[in-house]
Design a protein around this motif. Sequence first.
Motif, PDB file in Angstrom:
ATOM      1  N   TYR A  67      -0.485  86.829  65.024  1.00  0.00           N
ATOM      2  CA  TYR A  67      -1.560  86.564  65.610  1.00  0.00           C
ATOM      3  C   TYR A  67      -1.979  87.588  66.753  1.00  0.00           C
ATOM      4  O   TYR A  67      -2.152  86.812  67.844  1.00  0.00           O
ATOM      5  CB  TYR A  67      -1.581  85.013  65.872  1.00  0.00           C
ATOM      6  CG  TYR A  67      -1.559  84.341  64.267  1.00  0.00           C
ATOM      7  CD1 TYR A  67      -2.673  83.915  63.669  1.00  0.00           C
ATOM      8  CD2 TYR A  67      -0.369  83.997  63.868  1.00  0.00           C
ATOM      9  CE1 TYR A  67      -2.448  83.190  62.444  1.00  0.00           C
ATOM     10  CE2 TYR A  67      -0.069  83.281  62.630  1.00  0.00           C
ATOM     11  CZ  TYR A  67      -1.164  82.851  61.887  1.00  0.00           C
ATOM     12  OH  TYR A  67      -1.066  82.227  60.766  1.00  0.00           O
ATOM     13  N   MET A 114       1.579  72.373  57.483  1.00  0.00           N
ATOM     14  CA  MET A 114       2.670  72.749  58.681  1.00  0.00           C
ATOM     15  C   MET A 114       3.974  71.934  58.246  1.00  0.00           C
ATOM     16  O   MET A 114       5.034  72.482  58.667  1.00  0.00           O
ATOM     17  CB  MET A 114       2.182  71.928  59.799  1.00  0.00           C
ATOM     18  CG  MET A 114       0.766  72.793  60.543  1.00  0.00           C
ATOM     19  SD  MET A 114       0.079  71.574  61.824  1.00  0.00           S
ATOM     20  CE  MET A 114      -1.386  72.509  62.053  1.00  0.00           C
ATOM     21  N   ARG A 134      -2.346  72.753  68.125  1.00  0.00           N
ATOM     22  CA  ARG A 134      -1.938  73.156  66.867  1.00  0.00           C
ATOM     23  C   ARG A 134      -0.206  73.362  66.962  1.00  0.00           C
ATOM     24  O   ARG A 134       0.205  72.997  66.277  1.00  0.00           O
ATOM     25  CB  ARG A 134      -2.454  74.318  66.068  1.00  0.00           C
ATOM     26  CG  ARG A 134      -3.815  74.335  65.627  1.00  0.00           C
ATOM     27  CD  ARG A 134      -4.403  75.392  64.808  1.00  0.00           C
ATOM     28  NE  ARG A 134      -3.482  75.706  63.725  1.00  0.00           N
ATOM     29  CZ  ARG A 134      -3.677  75.268  62.625  1.00  0.00           C
ATOM     30  NH1 ARG A 134      -4.665  74.351  62.278  1.00  0.00           N
ATOM     31  NH2 ARG A 134      -2.906  75.614  61.612  1.00  0.00           N
ATOM     32  N   GLU A 179       1.934  78.903  64.841  1.00  0.00           N
ATOM     33  CA  GLU A 179       1.681  78.625  63.419  1.00  0.00           C
ATOM     34  C   GLU A 179       3.336  78.687  62.771  1.00  0.00           C
ATOM     35  O   GLU A 179       3.324  79.416  61.673  1.00  0.00           O
ATOM     36  CB  GLU A 179       0.888  79.816  62.888  1.00  0.00           C
ATOM     37  CG  GLU A 179      -0.640  79.705  63.269  1.00  0.00           C
ATOM     38  CD  GLU A 179      -1.210  78.448  63.001  1.00  0.00           C
ATOM     39  OE1 GLU A 179      -0.854  77.889  61.997  1.00  0.00           O
ATOM     40  OE2 GLU A 179      -2.002  77.842  63.761  1.00  0.00           O
ATOM     41  N   TYR A 223       2.595  71.328  64.904  1.00  0.00           N
ATOM     42  CA  TYR A 223       4.085  71.832  64.294  1.00  0.00           C
ATOM     43  C   TYR A 223       5.208  71.315  64.879  1.00  0.00           C
ATOM     44  O   TYR A 223       6.038  70.995  64.488  1.00  0.00           O
ATOM     45  CB  TYR A 223       3.904  73.215  64.565  1.00  0.00           C
ATOM     46  CG  TYR A 223       3.307  74.237  63.631  1.00  0.00           C
ATOM     47  CD1 TYR A 223       3.782  74.280  62.307  1.00  0.00           C
ATOM     48  CD2 TYR A 223       2.082  74.680  63.900  1.00  0.00           C
ATOM     49  CE1 TYR A 223       3.120  75.156  61.507  1.00  0.00           C
ATOM     50  CE2 TYR A 223       1.399  75.599  62.967  1.00  0.00           C
ATOM     51  CZ  TYR A 223       1.980  75.658  61.769  1.00  0.00           C
ATOM     52  OH  TYR A 223       1.161  76.558  60.766  1.00  0.00           O
TER      53      TYR A 223
END
Length: 324
Positions: free
Chosen positions: A88, A303, A182, A21, A186
Amino acid sequence: MAEENKSCTFRTSIGGQALIEGVMMRGPEKQAIVVRDQEGNLVEKVEGLKFIKDRYPILGMPLVRGTVNFLAAMVNGVKALMYSAEFYPDEEVSQPSKFELWLEKHLSSKKLEQAVVGLAVVLGVGLSVFLFMVLPTFITGGILHFFPGFPMWGRNLVEGLLKIAIFLLYLIFCSKQKDIYRVFQYHGAEHKSIFCYEAGLPLTVENVRVQPRHHPRCGTSFLFVVIFVSIVFSSIVFGIWPITNVWLRSLIHLLLLPLIVGVTYEFNRWVGRHVQDSGLAKVLTAPGMWLQNFTTNEPDDGMIEVAIRSLELVLPSEKGKDEW
């Protein structure tokens, strides 16, 4: 018109890495990590850079600097990934093991972090060397054990094809993992933002969104070239010295690795400068660009915002200082 042409041919030395992320960008003066936390806020971490070549100029020489920069990138990348992962944490929290408790008792937090980073780098490099260099050698040796008269050029060819096949399977496997998907989004945002900056356009979501997600100076391309150069080098070496013993061949692969990384680094520098004005450079980068279909995905606007902010934080104080 002259200014427009200049912006179109500008190539920045700024590079990045996709995180959990988040995105890390590294410029000529600073390194920035931007992560979107679970509340949706952008968390920024900016550090000034100190280059080892400034203290030891010999480490900045051609062929030598490739290995030095590669290892430095590995260390910085692991640290950045660990930092982004802190936002996270795993939902299931288990009790620390006796070994973890022992480490916490005998090592300071800084030393513990250094130990973890060092171990991660060693394991990462070791796994790559095993998968893409040692394993193909052993598989080839096992197959050709039943064909003792097989020519050396054929052995080198089979071993080289296995290296490429294992690398492709590895990338495809990684691209199919949900958590990695994901991260690869990014990765796409990082490439798009750099393309936008190189084009001389304002760093807005709208401008970045339409940029390509495949970049010729991507780490994926670098790894592919490392494998290709290793095939060329091993074919030359084993063509001169026809060695069939798998242990000895593996040892020679390891001894050649620093030179292979050094040559690949210099190759990528040349390609980075000439990919837009040289047909040869475009041809040479084509396989690496194609492989980015597996390691980059189209990002969403959130993003892209992260990638833009990370890039903005490392732009040099003096315009043009980051020119490739």
